[in-house]
Design a protein around this motif. Structure first.
Motif, short mmCIF file in Angstrom:
data_model
loop_
_atom_site.label_atom_id
_atom_site.label_comp_id
_atom_site.label_asym_id
_atom_site.label_seq_id
_atom_site.Cartn_x
_atom_site.Cartn_y
_atom_site.Cartn_z
N PHE A 1 14.33 2.57 19.47
CA PHE A 1 15.56 2.03 18.39
C PHE A 1 14.18 0.88 17.80
CE2 PHE A 1 18.62 1.66 21.19
CZ PHE A 1 19.27 2.57 20.84
N GLY A 2 13.04 1.84 18.73
CA GLY A 2 11.69 0.90 17.74
C GLY A 2 11.38 2.34 16.33
N GLU A 3 12.09 3.45 17.17
CA GLU A 3 11.43 4.34 16.12
C GLU A 3 12.78 5.01 15.18
OE1 GLU A 3 10.46 7.35 14.21
OE2 GLU A 3 9.25 6.78 16.50
N LEU A 4 14.21 4.36 15.36
CA LEU A 4 14.72 3.88 14.48
C LEU A 4 14.34 2.95 13.47
CD1 LEU A 4 17.66 4.88 13.50
CD2 LEU A 4 18.85 2.90 15.15
N GLY A 5 13.77 1.43 14.26
CA GLY A 5 13.24 0.76 12.73
C GLY A 5 12.43 1.48 12.04
N ARG A 6 11.98 2.27 12.55
CA ARG A 6 10.52 2.83 11.65
C ARG A 6 10.78 3.62 10.15
NH1 ARG A 6 7.53 1.39 15.78
NH2 ARG A 6 8.10 3.94 16.97
N GLU A 7 11.97 4.46 10.79
CA GLU A 7 13.35 5.63 10.13
C GLU A 7 13.81 4.40 9.38
OE1 GLU A 7 15.41 7.59 13.27
OE2 GLU A 7 13.82 8.30 13.26
N ILE A 8 14.27 3.54 9.67
CA ILE A 8 14.65 2.68 8.61
C ILE A 8 13.49 1.86 7.57
CG2 ILE A 8 15.68 0.39 8.16
CD1 ILE A 8 17.88 1.00 10.48
N MET A 9 13.64 1.19 7.59
CA MET A 9 11.87 1.29 6.49
C MET A 9 11.93 2.08 5.98
SD MET A 9 9.49 -0.68 9.56
CE MET A 9 8.04 -0.71 8.42
N ALA A 10 11.54 3.30 5.93
CA ALA A 10 11.16 4.34 5.60
C ALA A 10 12.38 4.37 4.62
CB ALA A 10 10.80 5.98 6.08
N TRP A 11 13.28 5.32 4.75
CA TRP A 11 14.56 5.07 3.89
C TRP A 11 14.78 4.25 2.97
CZ3 TRP A 11 19.07 2.14 3.11
CH2 TRP A 11 20.41 3.00 2.72
N PHE A 12 14.19 2.59 3.25
CA PHE A 12 14.67 1.52 2.46
C PHE A 12 13.90 1.34 1.65
CE2 PHE A 12 14.49 -2.36 1.07
CZ PHE A 12 15.58 -2.92 1.27
N LYS A 13 12.65 1.57 1.37
CA LYS A 13 11.18 1.90 0.57
C LYS A 13 11.47 3.06 -0.19
CE LYS A 13 6.91 2.00 -0.19
NZ LYS A 13 5.09 2.47 0.97
N ALA A 14 11.79 4.35 -0.13
CA ALA A 14 12.89 5.89 -0.59
C ALA A 14 14.03 4.52 -1.31
CB ALA A 14 13.39 7.20 0.17
N GLN A 15 14.82 4.08 -1.02
CA GLN A 15 16.46 3.31 -2.05
C GLN A 15 15.59 2.29 -2.78
OE1 GLN A 15 19.17 5.07 -1.30
NE2 GLN A 15 18.23 6.82 -0.30
N SER A 16 14.83 1.69 -2.48
CA SER A 16 14.45 0.54 -3.07
C SER A 16 13.01 0.20 -3.46
CB SER A 16 15.29 -0.44 -2.41
OG SER A 16 14.17 -1.31 -0.94
N ARG A 17 12.73 1.20 -3.05
CA ARG A 17 10.83 0.69 -3.53
C ARG A 17 10.68 -0.82 -3.07
NH1 ARG A 17 10.22 3.71 -9.28
NH2 ARG A 17 10.72 5.35 -8.99
N GLN A 18 10.44 -0.77 -1.72
CA GLN A 18 10.57 -2.38 -1.13
C GLN A 18 10.12 -1.83 0.17
OE1 GLN A 18 12.78 -5.73 -1.77
NE2 GLN A 18 13.42 -4.27 -3.80
N GLU A 19 8.88 -3.34 0.74
CA GLU A 19 8.91 -2.45 2.07
C GLU A 19 9.26 -3.82 2.61
OE1 GLU A 19 6.45 -1.37 3.73
OE2 GLU A 19 5.57 -0.55 1.71
N ILE A 20 9.97 -3.16 4.24
CA ILE A 20 10.89 -4.44 4.98
C ILE A 20 10.69 -4.35 6.16
CG2 ILE A 20 12.98 -3.87 3.19
CD1 ILE A 20 13.90 -2.30 6.53
N SER A 21 10.50 -5.48 6.79
CA SER A 21 10.29 -5.41 8.86
C SER A 21 11.41 -4.90 9.16
CB SER A 21 9.45 -6.68 8.79
OG SER A 21 8.16 -7.25 8.03
N GLU B 1 3.18 -6.94 7.11
CA GLU B 1 4.18 -6.48 6.61
C GLU B 1 4.82 -5.35 6.83
OE1 GLU B 1 6.54 -7.29 1.86
OE2 GLU B 1 4.56 -7.39 2.14
N GLY B 2 5.88 -5.29 7.10
CA GLY B 2 5.89 -3.72 7.07
C GLY B 2 6.20 -3.21 8.42
N GLY B 3 6.45 -3.77 9.26
CA GLY B 3 6.28 -3.15 11.10
C GLY B 3 7.60 -3.13 11.59
N VAL B 4 7.75 -3.32 12.60
CA VAL B 4 8.80 -3.26 13.55
C VAL B 4 8.74 -4.13 14.56
CG1 VAL B 4 10.49 -1.57 15.02
CG2 VAL B 4 9.45 -0.43 12.80
N ARG B 5 9.53 -4.78 15.14
CA ARG B 5 9.00 -6.18 16.58
C ARG B 5 10.45 -5.48 17.34
NH1 ARG B 5 5.07 -8.15 18.94
NH2 ARG B 5 6.19 -10.51 19.66
#
Length: 528
Positions: A244-264, A296-300
Motif C-alpha cells: 500500500f506504500g507502493e500504491l500510495g506512490r502510484e496514486i501520487m503519480a496518477w493524481f499529478k497526471a490528472q490534475s498537475r498537482q502534488e499530493i501527499s 510535500e508529495g510523500g507517502v506516510r
C-alpha cells in the motif's frame, strides 16, 4: 451526434428528406423505414432521438407508430409530415406531444427550423440531465462525509447509524464502505490524499469515477474538505503494508497526471470494525498535524507512528556538542553536526515542531554569546525567521545561512524591511478576507499576499485568533450569506456565488451544518 429515423412508405419522400439533411449539413445520423412495422423493429434494437414520420401509411399509420414510440422512447422528439391537414390528425399530434405537424409540400426554411428546434431541445435536455447528475453526485459526496463523521464519533455500533435514522435514508451504508460491512469479517484500509492547493470541493464527479475505476481494490471515496479526500479500500487481511506504500506512490503519480498537482498520501493499517477505524483515523490526523517534518508529495504509513520512543536525551547531548563547537569557533564542524541532527529529525513526527524550533533558537543564542559584536537585531530577526518557517527543509536552510555567515566572519546585513509583527500579519489577513471573500480565496493565495508560507500563516492565525484560517473564512462567508438571505430577495444560488461558493450543494451543506437550518429556512424566518 443525434439520430433521426425517417418513416414513409414512399421512397422518394425519404430520399428528399435525406437530401435536405445532407445538403444543409445537419449533424444527424440517418436511418429510414418504409413502414410503421419496420420502424418499430428498428427502434426496438436502436435508440433514436428524432422520429420524422408520414401519417398516412399502409397498415400501421404514423399516429399509431408515434403512440408506441412514445412508450418505447419517451424522450424522442416526434415530427409529423403529411399532405393532409385534417383537424383530427392535428389534434392527435398534439395529444402525442409532437413538436411539429408539417404539411407537404415542405417549405425548406420551415423544415430546417423544425429540425434545428428538435436538436436544440435535445441539447438542453442533455445539459439539464448532466447538471442533475453532477449535483446528485455532489449531494451524495457530502452525505457520505456526514455518515463517515457520525461513524467516527459513534460508540462502535455501525448499524445504529442507519436503522431508524431518517437523516440517512438518502444513502445506503454500502456507499460509505466498499461493501458496507464493519462487522469484522472484512478488512479495510484508509488512504488520505492531502494537497496544499484547493481541489476536492470543486473536482468534477468524473474525477471520483475515474479514480474508483483505476484503483485495484473495491473502494469508496469521500471528499473531507477542499484539501483532503479519504479513500476506503477493501483489502485482504494478509497483504503487506509495503504494497500500500507502493500504491500510495502510484496514486501520487496518477493524481499529478490528472490534475498537475502534488499530493501527499497517508496509509492506515488494516481494520475490520468501527473502533479500529476510529483508531486509524486518529493516527491519520496526527500525521496531518505534523506535516512540518515531511517533504510535500510523500507517502506516510500510520504504522510508523509508534515505531520508536521519543529520545530527547540524544538530542540534548547533540545540542551540547554543537554549543561547545560554537565556543571554539569551529563553524565547519557545527554545520556538519547540525546536518546530522536534521537528518535524524527528517521525516519524523516524534518531536514537536516547537521543540525543534527551540533547539535552533538555542543554537542561535549560543552563536550570539560567542561573538564579540553582539548583533541583537540580527538575533531577533533570526529567531523570528526560525519561528516563521513552515517546513523542516526551510528551517534547515535558515540555519545553514546563519552558519555560513558567521563561519565566514561576515557581519550579517539587516534586511531592508524587518518582518511585520504577528498582530499586523493577522490584521492584514482579516482585511483581505473582508474585502475579497467573494473570490476564490485559499490559504495559499492569502499566504502569498502576506509573504509567508501557508502552513506557518495557518499556525500564526490560529494562535492569534483561536480559529483556523479556513474556519474564519468560512464563518465570514456564511455570515454574509445569512445577511443576504434575511435582507434581500435574491436567489439562494446567486447568494452562494456572491459569497465565494460556486459549488451550490457544498454551500448548502456548510450552511446547514453551521447554523442548523437550511438557507431556505433562514429566509423564511426560522432564525437560529
Amino acid at each position: 451526434m443525434y439520430s433521426i429515423l425517417i418513416v414513409d412508405d414512399e421512397r422518394f419522400e425519404r430520399d428528399g428528406v435525406k437530401f435536405l439533411i445532407d445538403k444543409y449539413g445537419l449533424a444527424l445520423e440517418i436511418a429510414e423505414a418504409a413502414s410503421g412495422e419496420e420502424a418499430l423493429q428498428y427502434i426496438a434494437e436502436h435508440p433514436i432521438d428524432i422520429l420524422l414520420t408520414d401519417i398516412r401509411m399502409r397498415e400501421m399509420d404514423g399516429l399509431q407508430l408515434a403512440e408506441q414510440v412514445r412508450s418505447l422512447r419517451p424522450s424522442a422528439k416526434i415530427i409529423f409530415l403529411s399532405a393532409y391537414g385534417e383537424f383530427e390528425y392535428a389534434q392527435k399530434a398534439i395529444h402525442l406531444q409532437a413538436i411539429q405537424y408539417i404539411l407537404k409540400p415542405v417549405d425548406v426554411t420551415d423544415f430546417l427550423d423544425v429540425l434545428m428546434k428538435a436538436m436544440q431541445m435535445l441539447q438542453e435536455e442533455e445539459r439539464a440531465q448532466q447538471s442533475l447528475r453532477q449535483e446528485s453526485q455532489k449531494s451524495i459526496q457530502w452525505e457520505k462525509h456526514r455518515i463517515l463523521a457520525d461513524l467516527l464519533r459513534s460508540g462502535g455500533d455501525a448499524g445504529a447509524l442507519t436503522d431508524g435514522d431518517p437523516r440517512h435514508a438518502l444513502l445506503p451504508w454500502h456507499q460509505v464502505l466498499p461493501n458496507g460491512d464493519l462487522s469484522g469479517e472484512r478488512r479495510y484500509r484508509m488512504m488520505m490524499l492531502d494537497t496544499r492547493q484547493r481541489f476536492f470541493d470543486s473536482a468534477d464527479p468524473e474525477f471520483e469515477r475515474s479514480l474508483t475505476e483505476w484503483l485495484p481494490y473495491p473502494s469508496s471515496i469521500i471528499n473531507m474538505n477542499e484539501y483532503q479526500s479519504l479513500i476506503l479500500l477493501e483489502v485482504e487481511a494478509d497483504e503487506p503494508a509495503e504494497r500500500f506504500g507502493e500504491l500510495g506512490r502510484e496514486i501520487m503519480a496518477w493524481f499529478k497526471a490528472q490534475s498537475r498537482q502534488e499530493i501527499s498520501v497517508i496509509v492506515s493499517e488494516a481494520f475490520g470494525d468501527a473502533e479500529g477505524m476510529r483508531d486509524e483515523y486518529r493516527k491519520v490526523e496526527a500525521i496531518l498535524e505534523s506535516k512540518f517534518f515531511y517533504e510535500e508529495g510523500g507517502v506516510r504509513l500510520t504504522a510508523t507512528l509508534a515505531e520508536q520512543p521519543v529520545d530527547t536525551q540524544s538530542i540534548e547531548q547533540t545540542l551540547e556538542e554543537i554549543n561547545e563547537l560554537i565556543e571554539r569557533g569551529e563553524f565547519g564542524l557545527v554545520r556538519t553536526r547540525f546536518e546530522a541532527l536534521f537528518d535524524h529529525l527528517k521525516n519524523s513526527d516524534r518531536f514537536s515542531v516547537i521543540y525543534v524550533k527551540y533547539i535552533c533558537s538555542e543554537i542561535v543564542r549560543s552563536i550570539l554569546k560567542s561573538t564579540k559584536t553582539k548583533d541583537l537585531d540580527f538575533f531577533k530577526q533570526s529567531l523570528e525567521t526560525i519561528y516563521k518557517t513552515a517546513v523542516l527543509k526551510d528551517l534547515r536552510g535558515v540555519m545553514t545561512a546563519i552558519f555560513e555567515a558567521y563561519g565566514a566572519q561576515l557581519t550579517p546585513a539587516s534586511p531592508s524591511q524587518p518582518p511585520e509583527s504577528v498582530h499586523k500579519v493577522v490584521a492584514d489577513v482579516i482585511q483581505i478576507i473582508e474585502r475579497e471573500y467573494r473570490s476564490e480565496l485559499s490559504v495559499e493565495l492569502i499566504a502569498e499576499r502576506v509573504y509567508l508560507t501557508p502552513s506557518y500563516l495557518s499556525h500564526l492565525f490560529a494562535k492569534q485568533t483561536g480559529l483556523s484560517l479556513i474556519k474564519y473564512l468560512t464563518m465570514h462567508r456564511l455570515a454574509k450569506a445569512k445577511a443576504l438571505l434575511q435582507e434581500t430577495n435574491r436567489k439562494i444560488i446567486d447568494i452562494s456565488h456572491d459569497v465565494g461558493y460556486s459549488n451550490f450543494p457544498y454551500f448548502c451543506t456548510l450552511f446547514k451544518n453551521y447554523y442548523g437550518k437550511t438557507p431556505t429556512q433562514i429566509r423564511e424566518g426560522n432564525l437560529p
